[in-house]
Design a protein around this motif. Structure first.
Motif, mmCIF file in Angstrom:
data_model
loop_
_atom_site.group_PDB
_atom_site.id
_atom_site.type_symbol
_atom_site.label_atom_id
_atom_site.label_comp_id
_atom_site.label_asym_id
_atom_site.label_seq_id
_atom_site.Cartn_x
_atom_site.Cartn_y
_atom_site.Cartn_z
ATOM 1 N N LEU A 58 23.985 -29.218 -64.934
ATOM 2 C CA LEU A 58 22.794 -29.503 -64.224
ATOM 3 C C LEU A 58 23.023 -29.606 -62.711
ATOM 4 O O LEU A 58 23.964 -30.169 -62.110
ATOM 5 C CB LEU A 58 22.514 -31.076 -64.703
ATOM 6 N N ASN A 73 18.002 -40.728 -63.912
ATOM 7 C CA ASN A 73 18.624 -41.225 -65.239
ATOM 8 C C ASN A 73 19.747 -40.245 -65.667
ATOM 9 O O ASN A 73 20.321 -39.308 -64.597
ATOM 10 C CB ASN A 73 17.714 -40.902 -66.390
ATOM 11 N N LYS A 75 20.020 -37.486 -67.064
ATOM 12 C CA LYS A 75 19.755 -35.972 -67.080
ATOM 13 C C LYS A 75 19.296 -35.431 -65.620
ATOM 14 O O LYS A 75 18.992 -34.392 -65.447
ATOM 15 C CB LYS A 75 18.719 -35.615 -67.939
ATOM 16 N N GLU A 77 17.151 -36.668 -63.816
ATOM 17 C CA GLU A 77 15.755 -36.617 -63.386
ATOM 18 C C GLU A 77 15.429 -37.780 -62.876
ATOM 19 O O GLU A 77 15.969 -39.137 -63.115
ATOM 20 C CB GLU A 77 14.879 -36.510 -64.831
#
Length: 79
Positions: A58, A73, A75, A77
């Motif tokens: 990511l 968060n 992830k 995001e």
């Protein structure tokens, strides 16, 4: 402004957190992980400017503003 998150987390630290860690580019990090995986983080931009967060595969790129907090968060995001 490029920050790699948990690039070499020891197996002996499966769960943990840190707060107030300074990173290149004028950023201050607060981060927590569980079972070796990122759960969430907060980034304070002390100077403003570009930021690139890298966690596994990511990648998040953003332009930050001085004095602003950015919360993510696991992830990467925005929360």
């Amino acid at each position: 402004g490029k920050i790699h998150l948990l690039p070499a987390l020891p197996e002996d630290w499966p769960t943990g957190s840190f707060k107030g860690v300074c990173a290149p580019g004028g950023f201050e990090l607060e981060l927590n992980w569980k079972d070796g995986l990122l759960q969430g983080m907060n980034v304070l931009s002390k100077q403003g400017g570009p930021l690139e967060l890298v966690y596994s595969k990511l990648i998040v790129k953003l332009n930050t503003y001085r004095g602003e907090n950015y919360e993510f968060n696991g992830k990467l995001e925005p929360k």
